[in-house]
Design a protein around this motif. Structure first.
Motif, PDB file in Angstrom:
ATOM      1  N   LYS A 368       1.123  -1.399   0.204  1.00 47.09           N
ATOM      2  CA  LYS A 368       0.136   0.232   0.463  1.00 47.09           C
ATOM      3  C   LYS A 368       0.912   1.535   0.266  1.00 47.09           C
ATOM      4  O   LYS A 368       0.272   2.408  -0.126  1.00 47.09           O
ATOM      5  CB  LYS A 368      -0.832  -0.015   1.072  1.00 47.09           C
ATOM      6  N   TRP A 369       1.786   1.086   0.385  1.00 47.48           N
ATOM      7  CA  TRP A 369       2.745   2.175   0.023  1.00 47.48           C
ATOM      8  C   TRP A 369       2.807   3.042  -1.143  1.00 47.48           C
ATOM      9  O   TRP A 369       2.705   2.241  -2.219  1.00 47.48           O
ATOM     10  CB  TRP A 369       4.354   2.165   0.907  1.00 47.48           C
ATOM     11  N   ASN A 370       3.794   4.414  -1.419  1.00 49.80           N
ATOM     12  CA  ASN A 370       2.892   5.071  -2.575  1.00 49.80           C
ATOM     13  C   ASN A 370       4.244   4.461  -3.563  1.00 49.80           C
ATOM     14  O   ASN A 370       4.101   5.339  -4.502  1.00 49.80           O
ATOM     15  CB  ASN A 370       3.068   6.730  -2.016  1.00 49.80           C
ATOM     16  N   LYS A 371       5.083   3.732  -3.641  1.00 57.23           N
ATOM     17  CA  LYS A 371       5.797   3.256  -4.132  1.00 57.23           C
ATOM     18  C   LYS A 371       7.452   4.283  -4.724  1.00 57.23           C
ATOM     19  O   LYS A 371       7.311   4.367  -6.240  1.00 57.23           O
ATOM     20  CB  LYS A 371       5.515   2.597  -5.193  1.00 57.23           C
ATOM     21  N   SER A 372       7.061   5.304  -3.770  1.00 60.65           N
ATOM     22  CA  SER A 372       8.386   6.271  -4.128  1.00 60.65           C
ATOM     23  C   SER A 372       9.777   6.795  -3.539  1.00 60.65           C
ATOM     24  O   SER A 372       9.812   7.724  -2.075  1.00 60.65           O
ATOM     25  CB  SER A 372       7.375   8.161  -4.248  1.00 60.65           C
ATOM     26  N   PRO A 373      10.450   5.430  -3.510  1.00 66.52           N
ATOM     27  CA  PRO A 373      11.250   5.443  -2.405  1.00 66.52           C
ATOM     28  C   PRO A 373      12.489   6.964  -2.537  1.00 66.52           C
ATOM     29  O   PRO A 373      12.309   7.549  -3.293  1.00 66.52           O
ATOM     30  CB  PRO A 373      12.362   4.199  -2.696  1.00 66.52           C
ATOM     31  N   PRO A 374      13.113   6.801  -0.888  1.00 66.39           N
ATOM     32  CA  PRO A 374      14.231   8.216  -1.269  1.00 66.39           C
ATOM     33  C   PRO A 374      15.420   7.610  -1.927  1.00 66.39           C
ATOM     34  O   PRO A 374      15.835   6.576  -2.429  1.00 66.39           O
ATOM     35  CB  PRO A 374      14.748   8.416   0.137  1.00 66.39           C
ATOM     36  N   LYS A 375      15.723   9.043  -2.061  1.00 64.61           N
ATOM     37  CA  LYS A 375      16.920   8.805  -3.165  1.00 64.61           C
ATOM     38  C   LYS A 375      17.987   8.281  -2.419  1.00 64.61           C
ATOM     39  O   LYS A 375      18.289   7.524  -3.160  1.00 64.61           O
ATOM     40  CB  LYS A 375      17.315  10.603  -3.431  1.00 64.61           C
ATOM     41  N   GLU A 376      18.477   8.199  -1.604  1.00 66.17           N
ATOM     42  CA  GLU A 376      19.908   7.857  -1.145  1.00 66.17           C
ATOM     43  C   GLU A 376      19.543   5.930  -1.197  1.00 66.17           C
ATOM     44  O   GLU A 376      20.991   4.974  -0.696  1.00 66.17           O
ATOM     45  CB  GLU A 376      19.699   8.047   0.773  1.00 66.17           C
ATOM     46  N   VAL A 377      18.676   5.412  -1.531  1.00 66.43           N
ATOM     47  CA  VAL A 377      18.320   3.710  -1.313  1.00 66.43           C
ATOM     48  C   VAL A 377      18.140   3.470  -2.955  1.00 66.43           C
ATOM     49  O   VAL A 377      18.222   1.926  -3.525  1.00 66.43           O
ATOM     50  CB  VAL A 377      17.066   3.434  -1.051  1.00 66.43           C
ATOM     51  N   LEU A 378      18.150   4.373  -3.487  1.00 66.96           N
ATOM     52  CA  LEU A 378      18.704   4.409  -5.266  1.00 66.96           C
ATOM     53  C   LEU A 378      19.869   3.614  -5.893  1.00 66.96           C
ATOM     54  O   LEU A 378      19.506   2.581  -6.984  1.00 66.96           O
ATOM     55  CB  LEU A 378      17.915   5.756  -6.154  1.00 66.96           C
ATOM     56  N   GLY A 379      20.949   3.396  -5.247  1.00 68.63           N
ATOM     57  CA  GLY A 379      21.978   2.928  -5.452  1.00 68.63           C
ATOM     58  C   GLY A 379      22.394   2.882  -6.878  1.00 68.63           C
ATOM     59  O   GLY A 379      22.567   4.180  -7.378  1.00 68.63           O
ATOM     60  N   ASN A 380      22.159   2.263  -7.956  1.00 69.86           N
ATOM     61  CA  ASN A 380      23.095   2.340  -8.919  1.00 69.86           C
ATOM     62  C   ASN A 380      21.441   3.257 -10.831  1.00 69.86           C
ATOM     63  O   ASN A 380      21.569   3.111 -11.127  1.00 69.86           O
ATOM     64  CB  ASN A 380      23.502   1.480  -9.404  1.00 69.86           C
TER      65      ASN A 380
END
Length: 426
Positions: A368-380
């Motif tokens: 149910k979360w909005n699927k917009s993760p914080p930038k720091e978890v994007l990795g490559n």
């Protein structure tokens, strides 16, 4: 809880080791000998069973799976082309400037898939097109196979007469076992490096289709043929010249097991910048990103956007000698098998970064979360397109502003109000 469920066989040892290591690192599971764990990276067939009306079951909120139910709308060769053709026609009806055509009736901005027909259904249309340019070469591919299986090239109508009873009619052998093929105009002027043909394998993660949010993986690679390219018709049957699939090239006498016939995308960029210039290279990669976003937009309306799903696609792009990129196909299950040491590192990081976006911070999954993760978890990964952001800043409402640039990502505006302008995406 289960992040991925379903009893399937591991395709390779690396997939198993990478995923188990990832789960252990997050503290999700502890691996014990002879214990049967049900944490799986699902195959497309298992996904079909999970969402099947007859055999399927209801996923709970803490279950997330790695394919959309009808991913094949993009990943089956015939359906991908069908959806892109429909998308073009819809934009044309709307009067969108993106569907603009030149004086010859070709799309200016949406001409990114080779001319393609479905066989046996479009046989007559194909013959009509073939006769306009009888010296052309075409490539035939079975719709439902991968790794270069069943692919062959033709340059004479007589070579596909087996597809019809009578070349003058559209009546075909209608056996249920007869497999559907696509036949596409062969890109016979590929960009060559060291005299060899290559294509690009790029990874794109889609977390949701409505609104569309996708990410580009920075660590893609080029796959080279082992034999130098020649357009000579005498070499049409030599797949070591024409097909870049590792599954085929690894059987060649000249295959190098150390580098696996692969270059990183960053090496390709350096090569192109030094030989063609930085501006031209940036424009090429802008166009590649543009192609990817448009292909995802083409299937978004028909995709079953289940909240439990995410998907990592393997895009295959070929660049011709005019530096025009072409979308060849999209893979639902890009190979996670490592053919080299660099491959192993890349694919380990790919899985790790994918899971970090699908389930940020290693928390219990919640669909149910909005699927917009914080930038720091994007990795490559980097955000390729965010529809919500694009609509909020108005770029989707006026596509003439920047069709070759990622809406929702900062970039320069078009300098004129008429034609779309390709600008850098960063």
């Amino acid at each position: 809880f289960r992040i991925m469920a379903g009893k399937v066989k591991w395709v390779t040892d690396i997939e198993k080791s990478v995923l188990i290591n990832n789960f252990e690192k997050r503290g999700w599971i502890q691996v014990a000998e002879n214990e049967d764990w049900n944490f799986y990276w699902m195959s497309v067939q298992t996904i079909r069973n999970v969402f099947s009306v007859e055999t399927g079951y209801r996923l709970s909120d803490d279950q997330i799976v790695n394919h959309f139910p009808n991913h094949y709308e993009l990943t089956r060769k015939d359906l991908m082309v069908k959806n892109i053709k429909r998308y073009r026609k819809e934009l044309e009806k709307e009067g969108s400037p993106l569907a603009e055509k030149d004086e010859n009736g070709k799309y200016i901005y949406l001409d990114f898939v080779p001319v393609t027909f479905m066989l046996p259904a479009d046989y007559n249309l194909f013959v009509e097109e073939f006769r306009k340019n009888p010296s052309s070469t075409w490539i035939m591919k079975p719709c439902g196979k991968a790794q270069g299986k069943g692919i062959f090239l033709i340059n004479k109508l007589s070579q596909i007469k087996k597809w019809s009873r009578d070349s003058k009619t559209s009546s075909f052998v209608s056996q249920s076992s007869k497999e559907a093929y696509v036949i596409s105009l062969y890109i016979n002027n590929p960009l060559l490096i060291g005299g060899k043909k290559f294509d690009l394998r790029l990874y794109v993660l889609v977390s949701t289709y409505r609104p569309l949010r996708c990410y580009m993986y920075k660590l893609g690679f080029c796959r080279f043929c082992t034999v130098k390219y020649t357009p000579s018709t005498s070499e049409l049957d030599n797949m070591f010249v024409h097909l870049t699939n590792v599954a085929i090239q690894k059987h060649g006498d000249d295959y190098n097991h150390i580098h696996g016939g692969k270059w990183t995308v960053s090496n390709l960029r350096l090569y192109l910048e030094s030989t063609r210039g930085k501006e031209v290279t940036n424009k090429l990669f802008d166009e590649i990103h543009w192609i990817i976003v448009q292909s995802l937009k083409a299937v978004a309306p028909v995709m079953n956007n289940d909240k439990h799903c995410f998907e990592c696609y393997g895009y295959d792009i070929i660049i011709d000698d005019k530096l025009k990129p072409w979308l060849i196909e999209v893979n639902a299950s890009p190979s996670l098998t490592s053919s080299t040491a660099n491959d192993r590192i890349l694919k380990y990081n790919l899985i790790n970064d994918t899971l970090n976006i699908a389930v940020p911070n290693g928390e219990i999954p919640d669909c149910k979360w909005n699927k917009s993760p914080p930038k720091e978890v994007l990795g490559n990964y980097e955000v390729l397109y965010d529809e919500e952001m694009a609509q909020s800043d108005g770029t989707d409402r006026d596509p003439r502003g920047r069709p070759g640039q990622s809406p929702g990502v900062k970039g320069s505006r078009a300098r004129d109000s008429g034609k779309p302008v390709l600008t850098t995406w960063k």
